[in-house]
Write a protein that holds these residues in place. Structure first.
Motif, PDB file in Angstrom:
ATOM      1  N   GLN A 114      -1.012  -1.816 -11.273  1.00 12.99           N
ATOM      2  CA  GLN A 114      -0.391  -3.133 -11.423  1.00 12.99           C
ATOM      3  C   GLN A 114       0.033  -3.695 -10.071  1.00 12.99           C
ATOM      4  O   GLN A 114      -0.176  -4.877  -9.781  1.00 12.99           O
ATOM      5  CB  GLN A 114       0.822  -3.022 -12.364  1.00 12.99           C
ATOM      6  CG  GLN A 114       1.457  -4.363 -12.699  1.00 12.99           C
ATOM      7  CD  GLN A 114       2.657  -4.216 -13.619  1.00 12.99           C
ATOM      8  OE1 GLN A 114       3.006  -3.106 -14.026  1.00 12.99           O
ATOM      9  NE2 GLN A 114       3.302  -5.312 -13.939  1.00 12.99           N
ATOM     10  N   ASN A 115       0.618  -2.834  -9.224  1.00 16.13           N
ATOM     11  CA  ASN A 115       1.032  -3.272  -7.887  1.00 16.13           C
ATOM     12  C   ASN A 115      -0.163  -3.677  -7.029  1.00 16.13           C
ATOM     13  O   ASN A 115      -0.091  -4.633  -6.256  1.00 16.13           O
ATOM     14  CB  ASN A 115       1.810  -2.152  -7.195  1.00 16.13           C
ATOM     15  CG  ASN A 115       3.297  -2.222  -7.468  1.00 16.13           C
ATOM     16  OD1 ASN A 115       4.052  -2.830  -6.725  1.00 16.13           O
ATOM     17  ND2 ASN A 115       3.721  -1.604  -8.564  1.00 16.13           N
ATOM     18  N   LEU A 127       0.823  -1.211   0.000  1.00 17.45           N
ATOM     19  CA  LEU A 127       0.000   0.000   0.000  1.00 17.45           C
ATOM     20  C   LEU A 127       0.856   1.260   0.000  1.00 17.45           C
ATOM     21  O   LEU A 127       0.593   2.207  -0.749  1.00 17.45           O
ATOM     22  CB  LEU A 127      -0.924   0.011   1.227  1.00 17.45           C
ATOM     23  CG  LEU A 127      -2.316  -0.569   1.036  1.00 17.45           C
ATOM     24  CD1 LEU A 127      -3.081  -0.552   2.348  1.00 17.45           C
ATOM     25  CD2 LEU A 127      -3.102   0.186  -0.029  1.00 17.45           C
ATOM     26  N   GLU A 128       1.883   1.258   0.835  1.00 13.42           N
ATOM     27  CA  GLU A 128       2.764   2.427   0.904  1.00 13.42           C
ATOM     28  C   GLU A 128       3.483   2.634  -0.432  1.00 13.42           C
ATOM     29  O   GLU A 128       3.661   3.772  -0.879  1.00 13.42           O
ATOM     30  CB  GLU A 128       3.769   2.276   2.036  1.00 13.42           C
ATOM     31  CG  GLU A 128       4.584   3.537   2.256  1.00 13.42           C
ATOM     32  CD  GLU A 128       5.202   3.606   3.640  1.00 13.42           C
ATOM     33  OE1 GLU A 128       5.597   4.706   4.029  1.00 13.42           O
ATOM     34  OE2 GLU A 128       5.284   2.570   4.321  1.00 13.42           O
ATOM     35  N   HIS A 129       3.871   1.551  -1.051  1.00 11.17           N
ATOM     36  CA  HIS A 129       4.522   1.623  -2.365  1.00 11.17           C
ATOM     37  C   HIS A 129       3.564   2.242  -3.389  1.00 11.17           C
ATOM     38  O   HIS A 129       3.947   3.108  -4.187  1.00 11.17           O
ATOM     39  CB  HIS A 129       4.948   0.210  -2.803  1.00 11.17           C
ATOM     40  CG  HIS A 129       5.832   0.211  -4.001  1.00 11.17           C
ATOM     41  ND1 HIS A 129       6.145  -0.932  -4.692  1.00 11.17           N
ATOM     42  CD2 HIS A 129       6.465   1.225  -4.658  1.00 11.17           C
ATOM     43  CE1 HIS A 129       6.941  -0.631  -5.701  1.00 11.17           C
ATOM     44  NE2 HIS A 129       7.152   0.674  -5.707  1.00 11.17           N
ATOM     45  N   VAL A 130       2.318   1.816  -3.333  1.00  9.56           N
ATOM     46  CA  VAL A 130       1.296   2.340  -4.248  1.00  9.56           C
ATOM     47  C   VAL A 130       1.093   3.839  -4.047  1.00  9.56           C
ATOM     48  O   VAL A 130       0.998   4.604  -5.011  1.00  9.56           O
ATOM     49  CB  VAL A 130      -0.037   1.580  -4.053  1.00  9.56           C
ATOM     50  CG1 VAL A 130      -1.194   2.318  -4.727  1.00  9.56           C
ATOM     51  CG2 VAL A 130       0.079   0.169  -4.606  1.00  9.56           C
ATOM     52  N   PHE A 131       1.023   4.284  -2.773  1.00  8.77           N
ATOM     53  CA  PHE A 131       0.846   5.714  -2.489  1.00  8.77           C
ATOM     54  C   PHE A 131       1.990   6.528  -3.101  1.00  8.77           C
ATOM     55  O   PHE A 131       1.770   7.599  -3.670  1.00  8.77           O
ATOM     56  CB  PHE A 131       0.797   5.964  -0.977  1.00  8.77           C
ATOM     57  CG  PHE A 131      -0.395   5.352  -0.298  1.00  8.77           C
ATOM     58  CD1 PHE A 131      -1.573   5.126  -0.988  1.00  8.77           C
ATOM     59  CD2 PHE A 131      -0.334   4.990   1.036  1.00  8.77           C
ATOM     60  CE1 PHE A 131      -2.674   4.549  -0.364  1.00  8.77           C
ATOM     61  CE2 PHE A 131      -1.429   4.414   1.668  1.00  8.77           C
ATOM     62  CZ  PHE A 131      -2.596   4.189   0.955  1.00  8.77           C
ATOM     63  N   TRP A 162      -2.183 -11.867  -3.819  1.00  4.65           N
ATOM     64  CA  TRP A 162      -1.212 -12.458  -2.881  1.00  4.65           C
ATOM     65  C   TRP A 162      -1.896 -13.426  -1.915  1.00  4.65           C
ATOM     66  O   TRP A 162      -2.968 -13.130  -1.373  1.00  4.65           O
ATOM     67  CB  TRP A 162      -0.529 -11.340  -2.100  1.00  4.65           C
ATOM     68  CG  TRP A 162       0.406 -11.816  -1.025  1.00  4.65           C
ATOM     69  CD1 TRP A 162       1.675 -12.243  -1.164  1.00  4.65           C
ATOM     70  CD2 TRP A 162       0.128 -11.886   0.391  1.00  4.65           C
ATOM     71  NE1 TRP A 162       2.227 -12.578   0.045  1.00  4.65           N
ATOM     72  CE2 TRP A 162       1.295 -12.378   1.029  1.00  4.65           C
ATOM     73  CE3 TRP A 162      -0.990 -11.598   1.165  1.00  4.65           C
ATOM     74  CZ2 TRP A 162       1.372 -12.572   2.398  1.00  4.65           C
ATOM     75  CZ3 TRP A 162      -0.922 -11.794   2.538  1.00  4.65           C
ATOM     76  CH2 TRP A 162       0.259 -12.283   3.133  1.00  4.65           C
ATOM     77  N   ARG A 163      -1.293 -14.556  -1.720  1.00  5.33           N
ATOM     78  CA  ARG A 163      -1.822 -15.556  -0.770  1.00  5.33           C
ATOM     79  C   ARG A 163      -0.650 -16.162  -0.011  1.00  5.33           C
ATOM     80  O   ARG A 163       0.384 -16.470  -0.572  1.00  5.33           O
ATOM     81  CB  ARG A 163      -2.563 -16.677  -1.512  1.00  5.33           C
ATOM     82  CG  ARG A 163      -3.830 -16.218  -2.234  1.00  5.33           C
ATOM     83  CD  ARG A 163      -4.922 -15.800  -1.256  1.00  5.33           C
ATOM     84  NE  ARG A 163      -6.135 -15.398  -1.939  1.00  5.33           N
ATOM     85  CZ  ARG A 163      -6.396 -14.179  -2.360  1.00  5.33           C
ATOM     86  NH1 ARG A 163      -5.479 -13.219  -2.187  1.00  5.33           N
ATOM     87  NH2 ARG A 163      -7.523 -13.891  -2.956  1.00  5.33           N
TER      88      ARG A 163
END
Length: 412
Positions: free
Chosen positions: A114-115, A97-101, A122-123
């Motif tokens: 995409q991220n 999430l932080e990467h996406v922000f 993810w599992r």
């Protein structure tokens, strides 16, 4: 000895963290980066002697440094984030999430989408169930990006809708984005929480397709469900929706009454006061006076000309009719010890006169009624107005002088 080594290592590690903290507080990003590098290297060197699990601290500190460092580039940030994702499954989705922000802040919307898609798929065993809410949040942000794409297509359709075939293609693409966005946004707002941006976007989608009843239900649930945390914005969104739908004044007043109880300093209190003043019911007009007095208790409203105009108009009406002076007295009793210094000092009179003569006029009228013709604020402003030969200020002086006995009745 082994124990002595461990003790020294612990001390040096704590000292290094202290230096990092000091550098961060002083915004010395380069220095902080150097110490963090030393900290990570020391952990790697000691790994064979004592297992030290990857720390969330490295992720948090590293992210902060890379965000502010003058030589930081997107490539380095992406690389760092990918490394952080592999450090531990418990933090995987948070790091995603932080990467996406960060990607969004840098305008890399496709990469962010995409991220989010990768994170959603993810599992990892039991962690999947534990992090169910975080996965829903990932899906919600993907829905938000789908909403942005839908919004762009809507704009194209509304602005350049000339070709019938082009319109149909855009409409189909729009509806695809709508379906994907609606599914994910609907899911997140079922969970008790503060979901302002998701609620606004979902309601916008529903309204565009004429689903007004569902939009109303969503907003009512968001505002009134006791499982959700208290949130003034929920009542603002409901009020704005009701206003767009042309609902009755009774419904609008009901929505703003709750907002007033929660945030008496909200900017919508001017709308609330205006509606209440126009009411034929005495209780509502009295509430209107209470609302505007309460708003002006806050420093952010001190120089709000509209608010002072609302108060001046209502106070003037009461004084002329000589009815309901007890309303003014009731509001003034709890404020007469501090409002004079807060609103009606000579210093403020000079500043208001220089910066905004309309504001100074409204305030002088209120000051003259509440504090009498000898009030510092009223005396200064009325004198300056008369000196400048402005008719409204001469009339103001006469009005306050004529109704000075009202001040005596209000002051008790």
């Amino acid at each position: 000895s082994s124990n002595e080594y461990k003790l020294n290592f612990k001390k040096s590690k704590e000292a290094c963290l202290s230096y990092i903290q000091d550098a961060l507080l002083q915004k010395q990003w380069k220095r902080a980066a150097e110490f963090l590098t030393c900290y990570v290297e020391s952990l790697e060197k000691d790994y064979s002697r004592e297992h030290i699990g990857p720390s969330e601290m490295i992720w948090r500190i590293g992210t902060e440094i890379l965000w502010h460092h003058s030589q930081s580039r997107m490539k380095e940030f992406n690389c760092f984030m990918e490394q952080m994702k592999t450090l531990g499954v418990k933090r995987y989705l948070k790091v995603c999430l932080e990467h996406v922000f960060h990607l969004l802040c840098n305008g890399q919307i496709d990469e962010a989408y995409q991220n989010l898609s990768l994170a959603e798929s993810w599992r990892f065993g039991e962690q999947t169930a534990i992090q169910d809410k975080e996965i829903k949040l990932i899906q919600a942000y993907r829905g938000l990006l789908d909403y942005c794409s839908w919004s762009k297509q809507k704009k194209i359709l509304l602005e350049h809708g000339e070709d019938g075939f082009a319109d149909l293609a855009v409409e189909q693409e729009m509806h695809g984005y709508f379906r994907k966005a609606a599914v994910n946004l609907k899911e997140i707002i079922k969970i008790p929480g503060v979901w302002d941006v998701f609620v606004k976007c979902y309601v916008d989608l529903l309204e565009f397709y004429g689903e007004h009843n569902e939009a109303r239900q969503v907003l009512n649930e968001y505002a009134y469900n006791s499982k959700f945390p208290a949130n003034p914005n929920a009542h603002v969104y409901l009020y704005q929706f009701l206003k767009r739908q042309g609902e009755s004044k009774k419904s609008l007043i009901s929505a703003l009454k709750i907002l007033h109880d929660v945030v008496p300093s909200h900017e919508l209190m001017i709308d609330f006061n205006t509606m209440l003043q126009k009411s034929k019911k005495r209780k509502k007009r009295q509430l209107g006076l209470e609302v505007i007095f309460a708003a002006l208790d806050y420093a952010g409203w001190k120089e709000n000309a509209k608010a002072w105009s609302c108060l001046a108009r209502q106070v003037k009406q009461i004084v002329i009719s000589e009815k309901h002076l007890d309303w003014i007295k009731q509001e003034w009793n709890s404020r007469k010890d501090w409002w004079p210094d807060f609103h009606f000092s000579r210093y403020l009179a000079k500043r208001n006169w220089q910066e905004n003569k309309s504001l100074s006029y409204e305030k002088a009228l209120v000051a003259g009624i509440l504090l009498g013709k000898d009030c510092k604020y009223f005396k200064y402003v009325s004198h300056q107005g008369c000196k400048a030969r402005v008719k409204r200020f001469r009339m103001l002086k006469k009005f306050v002088t004529r109704h000075n006995p009202v001040y005596l009745r209000i002051s008790g």
